[in-house]
Scaffold this motif. Structure first.
Motif, PDB file in Angstrom:
ATOM      1  N   GLY A 165     -17.000  86.739 -19.565  1.00 42.00           N
ATOM      2  CA  GLY A 165     -16.575  85.870 -20.651  1.00 42.00           C
ATOM      3  C   GLY A 165     -15.454  86.479 -21.446  1.00 42.00           C
ATOM      4  N   VAL A 166     -14.258  86.467 -20.859  1.00 45.58           N
ATOM      5  CA  VAL A 166     -13.145  87.213 -21.436  1.00 45.58           C
ATOM      6  C   VAL A 166     -12.747  86.688 -22.817  1.00 45.58           C
ATOM      7  CG1 VAL A 166     -11.372  85.813 -20.281  1.00 45.58           C
ATOM      8  CG2 VAL A 166     -10.850  88.155 -20.920  1.00 45.58           C
ATOM      9  N   VAL A 167     -12.874  85.395 -23.056  1.00 51.52           N
ATOM     10  CA  VAL A 167     -12.478  84.855 -24.360  1.00 51.52           C
ATOM     11  C   VAL A 167     -13.349  85.445 -25.466  1.00 51.52           C
ATOM     12  CG1 VAL A 167     -12.279  82.769 -25.769  1.00 51.52           C
ATOM     13  CG2 VAL A 167     -11.540  82.726 -23.375  1.00 51.52           C
ATOM     14  N   SER A 168     -14.670  85.408 -25.286  1.00 50.39           N
ATOM     15  CA  SER A 168     -15.566  85.966 -26.300  1.00 50.39           C
ATOM     16  C   SER A 168     -15.370  87.466 -26.455  1.00 50.39           C
ATOM     17  CB  SER A 168     -17.021  85.668 -25.938  1.00 50.39           C
ATOM     18  OG  SER A 168     -17.327  84.311 -26.157  1.00 50.39           O
ATOM     19  N   ILE A 169     -15.210  88.153 -25.333  1.00 55.94           N
ATOM     20  CA  ILE A 169     -15.043  89.611 -25.389  1.00 55.94           C
ATOM     21  C   ILE A 169     -13.767  89.973 -26.145  1.00 55.94           C
ATOM     22  CG2 ILE A 169     -14.604  91.667 -23.995  1.00 55.94           C
ATOM     23  CD1 ILE A 169     -16.418  90.367 -21.839  1.00 55.94           C
ATOM     24  N   PHE A 170     -12.655  89.313 -25.806  1.00 55.63           N
ATOM     25  CA  PHE A 170     -11.382  89.633 -26.465  1.00 55.63           C
ATOM     26  C   PHE A 170     -11.405  89.266 -27.943  1.00 55.63           C
ATOM     27  CE2 PHE A 170      -8.109  89.877 -22.766  1.00 55.63           C
ATOM     28  CZ  PHE A 170      -8.901  90.810 -22.131  1.00 55.63           C
ATOM     29  N   CYS A 171     -12.019  88.116 -28.281  1.00 55.56           N
ATOM     30  CA  CYS A 171     -12.124  87.746 -29.698  1.00 55.56           C
ATOM     31  C   CYS A 171     -12.959  88.774 -30.461  1.00 55.56           C
ATOM     32  CB  CYS A 171     -12.737  86.358 -29.845  1.00 55.56           C
ATOM     33  SG  CYS A 171     -11.639  84.978 -29.440  1.00 55.56           S
ATOM     34  N   GLY A 172     -14.054  89.226 -29.834  1.00 50.04           N
ATOM     35  CA  GLY A 172     -14.891  90.228 -30.477  1.00 50.04           C
ATOM     36  C   GLY A 172     -14.153  91.529 -30.709  1.00 50.04           C
ATOM     37  N   ARG A 173     -13.365  91.956 -29.717  1.00 48.85           N
ATOM     38  CA  ARG A 173     -12.596  93.191 -29.873  1.00 48.85           C
ATOM     39  C   ARG A 173     -11.555  93.045 -30.983  1.00 48.85           C
ATOM     40  NH1 ARG A 173     -13.092  95.776 -24.696  1.00 48.85           N
ATOM     41  NH2 ARG A 173     -15.352  95.841 -24.407  1.00 48.85           N
ATOM     42  N   ALA A 174     -10.889  91.893 -31.005  1.00 42.42           N
ATOM     43  CA  ALA A 174      -9.874  91.680 -32.037  1.00 42.42           C
ATOM     44  C   ALA A 174     -10.484  91.734 -33.430  1.00 42.42           C
ATOM     45  CB  ALA A 174      -9.176  90.342 -31.810  1.00 42.42           C
ATOM     46  N   LEU A 175     -11.656  91.137 -33.594  1.00 42.50           N
ATOM     47  CA  LEU A 175     -12.308  91.128 -34.910  1.00 42.50           C
ATOM     48  C   LEU A 175     -12.798  92.516 -35.315  1.00 42.50           C
ATOM     49  CD1 LEU A 175     -14.138  87.738 -34.548  1.00 42.50           C
ATOM     50  CD2 LEU A 175     -12.621  88.342 -36.446  1.00 42.50           C
ATOM     51  N   GLU A 176     -13.056  93.372 -34.333  1.00 45.09           N
ATOM     52  CA  GLU A 176     -13.477  94.744 -34.617  1.00 45.09           C
ATOM     53  C   GLU A 176     -12.283  95.680 -34.779  1.00 45.09           C
ATOM     54  OE1 GLU A 176     -16.479  96.004 -35.145  1.00 45.09           O
ATOM     55  OE2 GLU A 176     -17.440  94.037 -34.962  1.00 45.09           O
ATOM     56  N   GLY A 177     -11.066  95.145 -34.600  1.00 43.75           N
ATOM     57  CA  GLY A 177      -9.884  95.982 -34.684  1.00 43.75           C
ATOM     58  C   GLY A 177      -9.701  96.873 -33.479  1.00 43.75           C
ATOM     59  N   GLU A 178     -10.321  96.495 -32.345  1.00 36.70           N
ATOM     60  CA  GLU A 178     -10.240  97.281 -31.120  1.00 36.70           C
ATOM     61  C   GLU A 178      -9.282  96.624 -30.129  1.00 36.70           C
ATOM     62  OE1 GLU A 178     -14.197  97.536 -29.691  1.00 36.70           O
ATOM     63  OE2 GLU A 178     -14.914  98.788 -31.351  1.00 36.70           O
ATOM     64  N   ARG A 179      -8.821  97.402 -29.164  1.00 36.42           N
ATOM     65  CA  ARG A 179      -7.894  96.888 -28.157  1.00 36.42           C
ATOM     66  C   ARG A 179      -8.681  96.417 -26.930  1.00 36.42           C
ATOM     67  NH1 ARG A 179      -3.490 101.459 -27.186  1.00 36.42           N
ATOM     68  NH2 ARG A 179      -2.473  99.749 -26.042  1.00 36.42           N
ATOM     69  N   PRO A 180      -8.504  95.175 -26.505  1.00 36.68           N
ATOM     70  CA  PRO A 180      -9.211  94.701 -25.308  1.00 36.68           C
ATOM     71  C   PRO A 180      -8.623  95.314 -24.042  1.00 36.68           C
ATOM     72  CG  PRO A 180      -7.673  93.041 -26.064  1.00 36.68           C
ATOM     73  CD  PRO A 180      -7.646  94.139 -27.097  1.00 36.68           C
ATOM     74  N   THR A 181      -9.437  95.412 -23.012  1.00 34.69           N
ATOM     75  CA  THR A 181      -8.990  95.950 -21.727  1.00 34.69           C
ATOM     76  C   THR A 181      -8.554  94.807 -20.812  1.00 34.69           C
ATOM     77  OG1 THR A 181     -10.482  97.835 -21.896  1.00 34.69           O
ATOM     78  CG2 THR A 181      -9.637  97.306 -19.704  1.00 34.69           C
ATOM     79  N   VAL A 182      -7.324  94.899 -20.309  1.00 33.03           N
ATOM     80  CA  VAL A 182      -6.794  93.938 -19.342  1.00 33.03           C
ATOM     81  C   VAL A 182      -6.754  94.630 -17.989  1.00 33.03           C
ATOM     82  CG1 VAL A 182      -4.749  92.656 -18.621  1.00 33.03           C
ATOM     83  CG2 VAL A 182      -5.446  92.643 -21.020  1.00 33.03           C
ATOM     84  N   TYR A 183      -7.435  94.040 -17.010  1.00 34.43           N
ATOM     85  CA  TYR A 183      -7.461  94.611 -15.662  1.00 34.43           C
ATOM     86  C   TYR A 183      -6.312  94.019 -14.856  1.00 34.43           C
ATOM     87  CZ  TYR A 183     -11.997  96.362 -17.036  1.00 34.43           C
ATOM     88  OH  TYR A 183     -13.007  97.019 -17.700  1.00 34.43           O
ATOM     89  N   GLY A 184      -5.484  94.890 -14.278  1.00 33.51           N
ATOM     90  CA  GLY A 184      -4.270  94.435 -13.623  1.00 33.51           C
ATOM     91  C   GLY A 184      -3.143  94.336 -14.638  1.00 33.51           C
ATOM     92  N   ASP A 185      -2.133  93.523 -14.293  1.00 37.23           N
ATOM     93  CA  ASP A 185      -0.954  93.443 -15.171  1.00 37.23           C
ATOM     94  C   ASP A 185      -1.043  92.349 -16.225  1.00 37.23           C
ATOM     95  OD1 ASP A 185      -0.612  91.151 -13.681  1.00 37.23           O
ATOM     96  OD2 ASP A 185       1.228  91.812 -12.676  1.00 37.23           O
ATOM     97  N   GLY A 186      -2.129  91.576 -16.215  1.00 36.48           N
ATOM     98  CA  GLY A 186      -2.297  90.511 -17.202  1.00 36.48           C
ATOM     99  C   GLY A 186      -1.630  89.213 -16.835  1.00 36.48           C
ATOM    100  N   ALA A 187      -0.924  89.192 -15.708  1.00 39.45           N
ATOM    101  CA  ALA A 187      -0.260  87.959 -15.279  1.00 39.45           C
ATOM    102  C   ALA A 187      -1.207  87.028 -14.526  1.00 39.45           C
ATOM    103  CB  ALA A 187       0.945  88.291 -14.398  1.00 39.45           C
ATOM    104  N   GLN A 188      -2.385  87.530 -14.152  1.00 37.18           N
ATOM    105  CA  GLN A 188      -3.330  86.689 -13.426  1.00 37.18           C
ATOM    106  C   GLN A 188      -3.765  85.507 -14.291  1.00 37.18           C
ATOM    107  OE1 GLN A 188      -3.758  89.860 -14.373  1.00 37.18           O
ATOM    108  NE2 GLN A 188      -5.911  90.411 -14.666  1.00 37.18           N
ATOM    109  N   THR A 189      -3.929  84.354 -13.672  1.00 40.76           N
ATOM    110  CA  THR A 189      -4.216  83.132 -14.414  1.00 40.76           C
ATOM    111  C   THR A 189      -5.608  82.601 -14.092  1.00 40.76           C
ATOM    112  OG1 THR A 189      -3.277  81.676 -12.716  1.00 40.76           O
ATOM    113  CG2 THR A 189      -1.777  82.502 -14.429  1.00 40.76           C
ATOM    114  N   ARG A 190      -6.144  81.854 -15.054  1.00 43.92           N
ATOM    115  CA  ARG A 190      -7.423  81.163 -14.883  1.00 43.92           C
ATOM    116  C   ARG A 190      -7.325  79.793 -15.553  1.00 43.92           C
ATOM    117  NH1 ARG A 190      -7.585  84.627 -11.815  1.00 43.92           N
ATOM    118  NH2 ARG A 190      -9.174  86.240 -11.449  1.00 43.92           N
ATOM    119  N   ASP A 191      -8.253  78.930 -15.170  1.00 40.30           N
ATOM    120  CA  ASP A 191      -8.377  77.611 -15.787  1.00 40.30           C
ATOM    121  C   ASP A 191      -9.530  77.693 -16.781  1.00 40.30           C
ATOM    122  OD1 ASP A 191      -8.779  74.938 -16.428  1.00 40.30           O
ATOM    123  OD2 ASP A 191      -8.283  74.227 -14.418  1.00 40.30           O
ATOM    124  N   TYR A 192      -9.198  77.953 -18.039  1.00 41.88           N
ATOM    125  CA  TYR A 192     -10.213  78.124 -19.081  1.00 41.88           C
ATOM    126  C   TYR A 192     -10.616  76.747 -19.617  1.00 41.88           C
ATOM    127  CZ  TYR A 192      -8.792  83.031 -19.043  1.00 41.88           C
ATOM    128  OH  TYR A 192      -8.515  84.319 -18.659  1.00 41.88           O
TER     129      TYR A 192
END
Length: 312
Positions: free
Chosen positions: A183-210
Motif C-alpha cells: 500500500g504505497v500511498v498509505s506508506i508514503f503519506c505516513g512517512r511524509a507526516l512523520e518527516g521521514e523519507r519514503p523508499t522508492v524501489y527502482g528509479d521511480g519511473a514505474q507506473t501503476r493504476d491507482y
C-alpha cells in the motif's frame, strides 16, 4: 441480499461490508483477522474466524449463512512473499478459491472474485491493458490469481454458474496500514507526516493504476447487482508513476518529499494501467475519485489518527 465476504475485515473488505450493510443487505464475514484487524469490521456483520484454506469449516459457514453472493477477497497479497514462498501463495490464492467455489455451489451462490490487474498482464502488455490480452504474469502472485480465474470459468462451464472476476488496479484509501509492507500511498503519506523519507524501489519511473477504495466498492456493488458472469478491469485507465505520487503527496503535505532510492524488486512490472471500457459498458461503472482527492483523503486520515472505522 444475503452476502458473504471473505477477507471482510481487511482493507477493501471492511469498506465493502459497510456498503452492503448501508443498503440493507445481510452480511456474513469469513476472515482469520487478528483482534487488531477485526476492529475495522462493522458490528452489524457476523464474523467467523475461518480460513478459506479450511474447506470443511468454510463450507459449514456457507451452509449456515446461505448467501446469494460471495465476494471473495481473502488472499495472500504480497508479491514478494509469493516469490519467496510460491506454494503458500498458491495454497491461499488457488486452493482457497477452489474451496470458495465448491462451497458456493452447495447453496447456488454467485462468487465475485477479487483478482489482480496490476500483476497479471506482463511486461510487454499494451497500456492500458484490456481484458482480452493473454496474461503473462511475472510473479507467482499474478500466476495464482490467473489460475483462480481459470477455475471460476471452469465452474461456470461445468455447473452453469455466473461467477465473475474483478481485476483490481492498485487500490488505496483509508484503513490501509501506513506501517505495513503493502500500500504505497498509505506508506508514503505516513512517512511524509512523520518527516521521514519514503523508499522508492527502482528509479521511480514505474507506473501503476491507482484506484480509490470507494470506487472499487462501487464496482463490486454493480457486479453483485448485475447477476452475470464476466471479467472486468477495475481501475482508472491512467498511469501514475511512483515519482508522480511522491509529487502529489508533497503538494498535499505542503513540503517537498525527498525519497530514498533502493534497487528494484524482483517480480514487479515497470508499467501498468487498465483499460476499463468493458466495466463501463457492462456495469455502468467508472472510477470517480481523482488521484489528488484520493491521496488527500488518505493523508488526512493518517494525520487525524488513522481511525480503523474511517468512512470511504
Amino acid at each position: 441480499m444475503r452476502i458473504l465476504v471473505t477477507g471482510g475485515a481487511g482493507f477493501i473488505g471492511s469498506h465493502l461490508v459497510d456498503a452492503f450493510l448501508d443498503r440493507g443487505d445481510e452480511v456474513t464475514v469469513v476472515d482469520i483477522a487478528s483482534e487488531e484487524r477485526s476492529v475495522r469490521l462493522n458490528a452489524g456483520a457476523a464474523l467467523h474466524r475461518v480460513s478459506v484454506t479450511d474447506a470443511e469449516a468454510l463450507t459449514a459457514v456457507v451452509r449456515a449463512a446461505r448467501p446469494e453472493v460471495i465476494c471473495h477477497l481473502a488472499a495472500q497479497i504480497d508479491v514478494r512473499i509469493s516469490v519467496t514462498d510460491p506454494a503458500a501463495d498458491a495454497m491461499t490464492n488457488v486452493i482457497g478459491t477452489i474451496n470458495v467455489l465448491t462451497a458456493a455451489q452447495e447453496v447456488s451462490a454467485r462468487v465475485l472474485f477479487a483478482s489482480t490487474g496490476g500483476a497479471l498482464y506482463g511486461l510487454d502488455a499494451k497500456i492500458p491493458s484490456p481484458e482480452e490480452l493473454l496474461p503473462v504474469p511475472e510473479a507467482p502472485y499474478g500466476t495464482a490469481k490467473y489460475c483462480a480465474e481459470q477455475y471460476i470459468g471452469l465452474f461456470n462451464r461445468l455447473h452453469g454458474g455466473a461467477h465473475s472476476a474483478l481485476r483490481l488496479g492498485n487500490v488505496y484509501g483509508p484503513r490501509q496500514d501506513p506501517t505495513g509492507e503493502a500500500g504505497v500511498v498509505s506508506i508514503f503519506c505516513g512517512r511524509a507526516l512523520e518527516g521521514e523519507r519514503p523508499t522508492v524501489y527502482g528509479d521511480g519511473a514505474q507506473t501503476r493504476d491507482y484506484v480509490y477504495v470507494g470506487d472499487v466498492v462501487a464496482a463490486f456493488l454493480a457486479a453483485a447487482d448485475a447477476a452475470r458472469p464476466g471479467i472486468w478491469n477495475i481501475g482508472t485507465g491512467r498511469e501514475t508513476s511512483v515519482l508522480d505520487l511522491v509529487e502529489v503527496i508533497g503538494r498535499i503535505s505542503g513540503a517537498p518529499v525527498e525519497p530514498v532510492f533502493a534497487p528494484a524488486r524482483p517480480g514487479e512490472l515497470p508499467r501498468s494501467a487498465l483499460d476499463v471500457a468493458r466495466a463501463s459498458r457492462d456495469l455502468n461503472w467508472q472510477a470517480a475519485t481523482s488521484m489528488t482527492d484520493g491521496v488527500a483523503r488518505v493523508h488526512a486520515w493518517i494525520r487525524d489518527g488513522a481511525n480503523p472505522r474511517a468512512p470511504r
